[in-house]
Enzyme design. Structure first.
Site, short mmCIF file in Angstrom:
data_model
loop_
_atom_site.label_atom_id
_atom_site.label_comp_id
_atom_site.label_asym_id
_atom_site.label_seq_id
_atom_site.Cartn_x
_atom_site.Cartn_y
_atom_site.Cartn_z
NE ARG A 1 32.50 33.13 46.80
CZ ARG A 1 33.47 32.56 47.49
NH1 ARG A 1 33.27 32.15 48.73
NH2 ARG A 1 34.67 32.39 46.95
CE LYS B 1 30.47 30.80 42.81
NZ LYS B 1 30.63 29.87 41.67
CG HIS C 1 33.76 26.49 40.62
ND1 HIS C 1 34.88 27.17 41.05
CD2 HIS C 1 32.86 27.45 40.29
CE1 HIS C 1 34.66 28.47 40.99
NE2 HIS C 1 33.44 28.66 40.51
CB SER D 1 37.36 34.10 40.74
OG SER D 1 37.04 35.39 40.32
CE LYS E 1 34.37 28.88 36.49
NZ LYS E 1 34.91 29.94 37.32
CB THR E 2 33.07 33.70 32.03
OG1 THR E 2 32.56 33.28 33.30
CG2 THR E 2 31.94 34.35 31.25
CG ASP F 1 30.52 29.76 38.10
OD1 ASP F 1 31.74 29.58 38.11
OD2 ASP F 1 29.89 30.09 39.11
NE ARG G 1 32.69 38.21 40.10
CZ ARG G 1 33.05 36.96 39.85
NH1 ARG G 1 32.47 36.29 38.87
NH2 ARG G 1 34.00 36.38 40.57
#
Length: 533
Positions: free
Chosen positions: A60, A201, A221, A239, A243-244, A258, A324
């Protein structure tokens, strides 16, 4: 919706100002996969996934993300470096230029929705230039059944045009690329960048305004999963903090990886229909669920192949360290039906502390929880960005500042209230370094982090002895099943204990310096959660 079922309905985009376009509407994942390859825009990997390159932008561009400042947003959005205002007249003119540019072109259109809870559902129409961008939205947004499409009315529209470059001198943008939200027109307008995460996003940012303002629901988030006892766990983190990875637990059902909402009915629902995971250094041993999800229907971004093959080398970051994969959530076997959980009982704040200061697990008071939530700390390691030669703190309010249109204390107040009402335990988890900073110490072993989280979830840390960290004041358990006790206190892992003490104070000072801009909005309980440096 069936992954292989073609949809034959035709639609018009004239209401958007796009005329005479050749529209591919609601193509199946297989059709979009095959069309990408036929157009020479992607390669099928050895596992059947689609590999594409997003072009100049592999992440981003936060400085090029704007919100239209009008009667809806003027007095509600927290304007500044994160939420950059854009004039309504400038948006109107740019929107017309983009839609005129798209007229007479071949386009891909997808109708989808976000928010798994039907009471909060938001219909989203996506218009893209490429089939792979449309496949990304098939993966990441929720997929309506065919009968739901017959009377589908979009409530928000995403228009993504990587080949359109703005003229900053006349269009009001900073650079040729842009991502702009208009809450009156309900449009996310994206141009000049092929990075798919801007679409995901963009809608997340819209929900972060809509849900708290209109629906009394906390947007988060975070990832989330649920256990056999119907106990939901929530994992906040920036990031690269896990989390994942950590929410994909074979003993618990995944709600999502997410983006979630926490309702006034004390339920937690996924915004999305898929996962968007980092694949740097991915291995089947460490992250089996993600590894096995990379098959036909998945999209790998900016990866490199082993020489002479179509087998991905996940250790090669020649293009970007932000490699990704996106895949629909049904590529994960162990998922929560309906993507809704109830009864949240544990919250984990994940940080990858590359200074090696924070404990691998600690328990937070409500005041500390609010303080660390508003701080949103992790740390960048050397080499991840140009000019980063040593660990650097990275504070992102609410663990997602780039996506939060409101003032961070608004989200923190909602979270604090929910924590107290639902009697939720809050834990700080350091998935970063131990035994010293990046370059000296080593990354915390994933098996130990998993064991600590499992122990917290199972109540096995409720009755153990705790000692407070000298600087941060957070409670450190002195024992944990399947984890060596000596690593629980990070000071023990440093060879130079005095250097650890010095660096702890320095990190605490960085926390306090960052929090200075929030102090006037923080109550005494939150301020009591600050480091003692």
């Amino acid at each position: 919706m069936n992954n292989n079922t073609p949809f034959t309905q035709s639609i018009s985009l004239v209401d958007l100002g796009i005329e005479n376009a050749k529209i591919h509407y609601q193509l199946s994942a297989n059709e979009l996969h095959d069309m990408t390859i036929a157009l020479g825009q992607g390669i099928e990997t050895s596992t059947g996934a689609l590999a594409i390159n997003t072009g100049e932008f592999t992440g981003r561009s936060p400085l090029d993300r704007f919100i239209v400042k009008d009667s809806v947003t003027e007095n509600k959005v927290w304007w500044g470096k994160v939420n950059i205002p854009f004039e309504p007249t400038a948006f109107e003119a740019l929107h017309k230029k983009v839609t005129s540019y798209l007229s007479n072109k071949e386009l891909f259109v997808r109708d989808s929705y976000v928010c798994a809870d039907p009471n909060y559902r938001l219909n989203v129409r996506v218009v893209t230039e490429t089939p792979w961008a449309n496949l990304f939205c098939y993966n990441m947004f929720l997929r309506p059944e065919q009968e739901e499409l017959e009377n589908f009315t979009p409530q928000w529209t995403v228009i993504c045009v990587p080949s359109f470059l703005a003229d900053p001198a006349t269009d009001g943008t900073r650079q040729p690329n842009f991502a702009i939200l208009d809450f009156t027109k309900k449009i996310a307008l994206i141009g000049g960048t092929g990075y798919t995460g801007e679409m995901k996003k963009g809608i997340f940012s819209a929900l972060n305004f809509i849900l708290p303002v209109d629906k009394n629901t906390l947007p988060m988030h975070c990832s989330a999963n649920v256990g056999d006892n119907d106990d939901t766990a929530i994992f906040f983190g920036l990031s690269g903090t896990g989390k994942t990875t950590l929410s994909a637990d074979p003993k618990r059902k995944l709600i999502g990886d997410d983006e979630h909402g926490w309702t006034s009915e004390n339920t937690v629902f996924n915004f999305e229909g898929g996962c968007y995971a980092k694949v740097i250094n991915l291995s089947e041993e460490n992250e089996p669920d993600i590894f096995r999800a990379i098959k036909r229907g998945s999209i790998l971004e900016n990866v490199i192949f082993e020489k002479g093959t179509n087998k991905v080398d996940y250790n090669d970051i020649s293009i970007t360290p932000n490699t990704r994969v996106s895949y629909p959530i049904y590529h994960i076997d162990n998922i929560q039906p309906g993507s809704i959980g109830s009864n949240p009982k544990n919250i984990f704040f994940l940080t990858a502390d590359s200074f090696g200061i924070l404990p691998p697990i600690s328990r937070l008071t409500p005041g500390q929880a609010a303080y660390h939530f508003i701080s949103g700390y992790t740390a960048k390691v050397a080499g991840t960005e140009a000019g980063v030669t040593e660990p650097q703190p990275n504070f992102s309010a609410c663990f997602g500042a780039p996506f939060m249109p409101l003032h961070p204390t608004k989200y923190a107040e909602m979270l604090s209230k929910k924590i107290q009402e639902a009697d939720v335990k809050v834990w700080l988890i350091n998935t970063g370094w131990t035994g010293g900073p990046y370059g000296t110490g080593s990354r915390m072993k994933l098996k130990y982090t998993r064991a600590m989280i499992t122990a917290a979830l199972n109540g096995e840390l409720d009755a153990v002895e705790y000692k407070d960290h000298a600087v941060f004041g957070i409670a450190i358990p002195q024992s944990c099943p399947e984890v060596p006790s000596e690593i629980l206190n990070p000071r023990n892992t440093w060879e130079d204990k005095e250097l650890y003490d010095q660096k702890s104070i320095e990190l605490g000072q960085k926390f306090k310096a960052n929090f200075a801009k929030f102090e006037e909005f923080a109550n005494p309980e939150i301020m009591a959660g600050a480091p003692k440096a």
